[in-house]
Design a protein around this motif. Structure first.
Motif, PDB file in Angstrom:
ATOM      1  N   ALA A 101      44.778  18.914  21.256  1.00 17.73           N
ATOM      2  CA  ALA A 101      44.690  17.601  21.158  1.00 17.73           C
ATOM      3  C   ALA A 101      45.441  16.741  22.370  1.00 17.73           C
ATOM      4  N   MET A 102      44.818  15.736  22.931  1.00 16.53           N
ATOM      5  CA  MET A 102      45.346  14.844  24.169  1.00 16.53           C
ATOM      6  C   MET A 102      44.813  13.706  24.006  1.00 16.53           C
ATOM      7  N   SER A 103      45.793  12.575  24.406  1.00 14.69           N
ATOM      8  CA  SER A 103      45.139  11.392  24.612  1.00 14.69           C
ATOM      9  C   SER A 103      44.605  10.827  25.805  1.00 14.69           C
ATOM     10  N   ASP A 104      45.036  11.748  26.875  1.00 12.42           N
ATOM     11  CA  ASP A 104      44.438  11.694  27.993  1.00 12.42           C
ATOM     12  C   ASP A 104      44.056  12.908  28.790  1.00 12.42           C
TER      13      ASP A 104
ATOM     14  N   GLU B  56      40.830  23.534  25.995  1.00  9.94           N
ATOM     15  CA  GLU B  56      39.661  22.696  25.741  1.00  9.94           C
ATOM     16  C   GLU B  56      40.052  21.482  25.266  1.00  9.94           C
ATOM     17  N   PRO B  57      40.176  20.381  26.164  1.00  9.29           N
ATOM     18  CA  PRO B  57      40.796  19.163  25.477  1.00  9.29           C
ATOM     19  C   PRO B  57      39.934  18.508  24.541  1.00  9.29           C
ATOM     20  N   VAL B  58      40.665  18.163  23.199  1.00  6.53           N
ATOM     21  CA  VAL B  58      39.980  17.149  22.409  1.00  6.53           C
ATOM     22  C   VAL B  58      40.561  15.944  22.403  1.00  6.53           C
ATOM     23  N   VAL B  59      39.970  14.718  22.541  1.00  3.44           N
ATOM     24  CA  VAL B  59      40.616  13.304  22.774  1.00  3.44           C
ATOM     25  C   VAL B  59      41.089  12.995  21.460  1.00  3.44           C
ATOM     26  N   VAL B  60      42.305  12.394  21.229  1.00  3.73           N
ATOM     27  CA  VAL B  60      42.941  11.529  20.012  1.00  3.73           C
ATOM     28  C   VAL B  60      43.597  10.524  20.424  1.00  3.73           C
TER      29      VAL B  60
ATOM     30  N   SER C   7      41.107   5.980  23.343  1.00  5.69           N
ATOM     31  CA  SER C   7      40.628   7.404  22.933  1.00  5.69           C
ATOM     32  C   SER C   7      38.922   7.259  22.791  1.00  5.69           C
ATOM     33  N   LEU C   8      38.489   6.234  22.492  1.00  2.00           N
ATOM     34  CA  LEU C   8      36.720   6.091  22.573  1.00  2.00           C
ATOM     35  C   LEU C   8      36.363   6.130  24.041  1.00  2.00           C
ATOM     36  N   PHE C   9      37.188   5.250  24.677  1.00  2.63           N
ATOM     37  CA  PHE C   9      36.618   5.396  26.220  1.00  2.63           C
ATOM     38  C   PHE C   9      36.550   6.425  27.070  1.00  2.63           C
ATOM     39  N   ALA C  10      38.070   7.319  26.765  1.00  2.00           N
ATOM     40  CA  ALA C  10      38.332   8.755  27.509  1.00  2.00           C
ATOM     41  C   ALA C  10      37.228   9.621  26.815  1.00  2.00           C
ATOM     42  N   ALA C  11      36.756   9.722  25.690  1.00  2.00           N
ATOM     43  CA  ALA C  11      35.978  10.650  25.198  1.00  2.00           C
ATOM     44  C   ALA C  11      34.468  10.500  25.729  1.00  2.00           C
ATOM     45  N   GLN C  12      33.851   9.143  25.791  1.00  2.00           N
ATOM     46  CA  GLN C  12      32.845   8.872  26.297  1.00  2.00           C
ATOM     47  C   GLN C  12      32.765   9.066  27.658  1.00  2.00           C
TER      48      GLN C  12
ATOM     49  N   LEU D 194      39.338   3.444  33.993  1.00  2.00           N
ATOM     50  CA  LEU D 194      39.230   2.223  33.137  1.00  2.00           C
ATOM     51  C   LEU D 194      39.128   0.895  34.276  1.00  2.00           C
ATOM     52  N   VAL D 195      39.926   1.077  35.554  1.00  2.00           N
ATOM     53  CA  VAL D 195      39.724   0.258  36.521  1.00  2.00           C
ATOM     54  C   VAL D 195      38.058   0.026  37.098  1.00  2.00           C
ATOM     55  N   GLN D 196      37.584   0.987  37.287  1.00  2.00           N
ATOM     56  CA  GLN D 196      36.116   1.110  37.665  1.00  2.00           C
ATOM     57  C   GLN D 196      35.030   0.628  36.822  1.00  2.00           C
ATOM     58  N   HIS D 197      35.568   0.763  35.522  1.00  2.00           N
ATOM     59  CA  HIS D 197      34.519   0.181  34.426  1.00  2.00           C
ATOM     60  C   HIS D 197      34.891  -1.102  33.994  1.00  2.00           C
ATOM     61  N   GLY D 198      35.818  -1.908  34.601  1.00  7.99           N
ATOM     62  CA  GLY D 198      36.319  -3.186  34.532  1.00  7.99           C
ATOM     63  C   GLY D 198      37.035  -3.147  33.079  1.00  7.99           C
ATOM     64  N   ARG D 199      37.639  -2.264  32.463  1.00  8.78           N
ATOM     65  CA  ARG D 199      38.239  -2.356  31.257  1.00  8.78           C
ATOM     66  C   ARG D 199      39.828  -2.837  31.379  1.00  8.78           C
TER      67      ARG D 199
END
Length: 568
Positions: free
Chosen positions: A106-109, A128-132, A56-61, A15-20
Motif C-alpha cells: 500500500a502506497m499513496s505515491d 506491486e504497488p496498490v494506491v491508497v 489517490s484517484l488521480f494516481a491510480a488512473q 499533476l502539473v501536466q494534467h492541470g490539477r
C-alpha cells in the motif's frame, strides 16, 4: 530561482501536466516537503490543495495501479514482519499480501521509485504497488506502530520487579553499578519511555510517596496515571534515569537538570529534558519529551486563522523589530517560536538564540544555553550576539529590565528579535514591559506584533452533536449574528482511540495583535492594558475567547474546553 519540474516526484509532474496543480504551487509544496522531511504527497495533503482521496484517484488512473480503501482491510490479517518496521514508519509503505515472489504494498505515491527499490532491496522480492489514501495510510502505520509498542509491553510484562532489593541511604559506587546494570529496571524504564512517545505524551512524572510509587503521563495537557511499580525499585529507576541523563547519582539532596536522547530510527530521535527534585520520600523525576518534528510541522498545523497567519508572517519577515509570544507555561510558545525560526532559517540569514535550555535542536541556528551560575545570563548572551553580526535573535524569555532593554536596543538597531513573556493576553504584555521599567517610547518604537496563545484539546472523531441553549452561547461570547443555524456545536464522545476522553491532540488558540499607530500613541501616553484591548477590538483583532469560539463553530473543540482555557 524556481525549482525545475524534474525535482518533483513523478506524481507531482503528472499533476502539473494534467492541470490539477499549478507549477508555483507544486514547487512550493516540494520545497516545503524537502525542508520538513516529508513526502510530496504528505505535504500536498497538508496544504489542502487536493484531498487525499482526490490524489489517490488521480494516481491510480494516471499510473494504472489498483485503488484500495484501507478501511476495508483487517489489520490483523496483514503479513507480519515482511517489511522492516523502520521502512514502514519512514516511507509509509505497508505490506498487504504476498504471492510467490511478489509483495503487494500500500502506497499513496506509487510513482516513488526510490521507495520501491529500497523495499525491494530489503525484502528481495518484487513490489506491486496498490494506491491508497495518504491519511488512511498514516493511520494504519500508526496502528501498526502502536501494536509494535504493545509487543514491547508484553515483553516486559513478565519482568519480576518484586524481588529487587531495597537500598536505603546514599547509594555507594558498587550499589550504583548494580543499579545501572539491573536488566529488568533498564527494560522497564525503556518501556515507559517508548509508551510515552507512542502515546503522544509531553511529560513523564516519576513520583515516590510513603506507601506507593506512581508514574504519570501528561497527554493533551492532562496528567493520567499509567503505572504503579513496586515501591522497592524507586531508587533503581531514579539511578537509571540519572545515569543516562549524565547526572550525579550520589547527589540526592539538591535538584538537578540534565538531558538524554533516544534514537528510534536513522531519521528520528527524541530528546528528553530531565529534572530531579528531592521530596520527603525520594527523588521525583519529570522528563519533558522534546520531539524535533514539532518544529517542522509548519505554520498551518498550529491552528492560526488565515488573517492571523498573514499578520504573523508579515511581522517576522520585516528586517527589524520585536515580535513577542506570550502565554502561560505549556501553552506552546516554544513550538510557535521554533516554527517561525524554521521559516526564517535560510542560508543567507544568521540566527542566534539564547534559551534556558534549548529544547529542540535546529540545524543552521546558533543556539546558546544560558547558565546563570557561570555568568552566561540572557543579557550576557544578548550582548555577545550583537558582536556576532546577527540578522535574527531569539531570546528564550524577557525576565528583567536588563534583558528587556538590550532586546529592544537590538530591535531598534536593525535586528529582528523574537522572545516570550508570561502574560495573560497581548495588551497586558505592553503594560508588563512598562512595569519592568522600560520606557514607553522604546516599547512603541520596537514592538511590532504580540501573539498571545493557549492550547485547547481537539475533539476526537467520536465527537457527538450537542444542543446548547442560545442563552448559554450568548453568555459564552457568541453574538446574535453567529447563531444563524449554519453550524453545529459538538461535545466529546469516547472511544478506544482517545482512551474514552473524547479528545485527541491539541490546537492553538491565538490573539495576534500587530501594533498600529494608534496603539503606539496609547503606549506613549502611558495607557493601560484596558485602553489597548479596547483599541484592539476597534481594529477587529479577536481576543483569545473570540478565537476559541471560532474553533467551536468549526467543530474542532467543545465550548466547555474553550471556557476552561480562556478568560472572557
Amino acid at each position: 530561482m524556481a525549482a525545475q519540474p524534474t525535482h518533483f516526484s513523478a506524481l507531482g509532474r503528472a499533476l502539473v501536466q494534467h492541470g490539477r496543480l499549478g507549477q508555483p504551487d507544486a514547487t512550493a509544496i516540494q520545497s516545503e516537503a524537502n525542508r520538513a522531511g516529508l513526502s510530496f504527497v504528505q505535504q500536498l495533503v497538508a496544504s489542502k490543495k487536493l484531498s487525499a482521496k482526490e490524489i489517490s484517484l488521480f494516481a491510480a488512473q494516471t499510473f494504472g495501479y489498483p485503488l484500495l480503501d484501507l478501511n476495508a482491510v483487517d489489520l490483523e490479517q496483514l503479513p507480519a514482519n515482511l517489511i522492516d518496521a523502520k521502512i514502514v514508519t519512514s516511507h509509509r509503505v505497508v505490506a498487504l499480501g504476498k504471492r510467490g515472489n511478489r509483495v503487494f504494498v500500500a502506497m499513496s505515491d506509487p510513482s516513488n521509485e526510490q521507495v520501491l527499490q529500497e523495499v525491494k532491496f530489503a525484502t528481495g522480492m518484487t513490489m506491486e504497488p496498490v494506491v491508497v489514501e495518504d491519511d488512511k495510510l498514516a493511520l494504519v502505520v500508526r496502528k501498526l506502530t502502536d501494536s509494535s509498542a504493545k509487543s514491547i509491553e508484553m515483553a516486559t510484562e513478565d519482568v519480576d520487579l518484586s524481588g529487587i532489593e531495597v537500598t536505603d541511604g546514599e547509594a555507594q559506587p558498587e550499589v550504583v553499578t548494580e543499579e545501572i546494570d539491573d536488566a529488568p529496571v533498564v527494560k522497564y524504564v525503556q518501556k515507559i519511555l517508548l509508551d510515552a512517545i507512542n502515546g503522544g505524551a509531553s511529560d513523564i512524572h516519576f513520583e515516590p510517596y510513603e506507601k506507593f510509587y506512581r508514574i504519570r503521563y501528561r497527554t493533551d495537557g492532562i496528567l493520567y496515571d499509567v503505572a504503579q511499580p513496586p515501591l522497592a525499585i524507586k531508587e533503581k529507576i531514579a539511578s537509571r534515569i540519572k545515569v543516562v541523563s549524565k547526572l550525579d547519582i550520589s547527589e540526592k539532596r539538591v535538584p538537578q537538570d540534565g538531558r538524554m536522547k533516544m534514537v528510534l530510527s536513522k531519521t528520528r530521535a527524541i530528546d528528553f529534558r530531565v529534572s530531579t527534585l528531592p521530596t520527603l520520600f525520594g527523588e521525583k523525576i519529570v522528563m519533558r519529551i522534546l520531539d524535533p518534528s514539532s518544529a517542522t510541522l509548519g505554520i498551518d498545523a498550529l491552528g492560526y486563522e488565515p488573517d492571523q497567519k498573514e499578520a504573523l508572517m508579515n511581522a517576522i519577515q520585516r528586517p527589524y523589530g520585536m515580535v513577542l509570544v506570550t502565554g502561560p507555561t505549556g501553552s506552546g510558545k516554544t513550538v510557535s517560536l521554533y516554527t517561525c525560526l524554521n521559516i526564517l532559517n535560510k542560508p543567507g540569514i544568521n540566527i542566534s538564540t539564547a534559551e534556558d535550555p534549548a529544547e529542540i535542536n535546529l540545524p543552521g541556528v546558533n543556539q546558546v544555553n544560558v547558565n546563570d551560575k557561570q555568568g552566561l545570563t540572557f543579557a550576557a548572551a544578548l550582548k555577545a550576539f550583537l558582536r556576532q553580526d546577527p540578522d535574527i535573535i531569539m531570546v528564550g524569555e524577557i525576565r528583567d529590565i536588563e534583558t528587556g532593554e538590550i532586546s529592544i536596543k537590538a530591535a531598534q538597531t536593525g535586528h529582528m528579535v523574537l522572545s516570550t513573556l508570561h502574560t495573560n493576553d497581548a495588551p497586558t504584555t505592553l503594560t508588563r514591559l512598562m512595569n519592568m521599567g522600560i520606557a514607553p517610547f522604546n516599547i512603541a518604537s520596537s514592538v511590532i506584533l504580540i501573539t498571545a496563545q493557549r492550547l485547547a484539546r481537539k475533539l476526537c472523531s467520536c465527537k457527538k452533536p450537542v444542543d446548547i441553549p442560545e442563552e448559554a452561547l450568548l453568555r459564552a461570547g457568541f453574538k446574535e449574528d453567529d447563531l444563524d443555524g449554519t453550524w453545529q456545536p459538538f461535545a466529546p464522545g469516547g472511544c478506544e482511540l482517545c482512551k474514552n476522553t473524547g479528545y485527541k491532540g491539541r490546537v492553538g488558540i491565538y490573539q495576534v495583535m500587530p501594533i498600529s499607530e494608534e496603539m503606539e500613541r496609547i503606549i506613549m501616553k502611558n495607557g493601560t492594558s484596558i485602553d489597548l484591548a479596547d483599541q484592539a477590538q476597534r481594529e477587529g483583532i479577536r481576543d483569545l475567547r473570540q478565537s476559541g469560539l471560532l474553533k467551536v463553530k468549526k467543530g474542532l473543540t467543545s465550548l466547555e474546553e474553550i471556557e476552561a482555557v480562556t478568560n472572557e
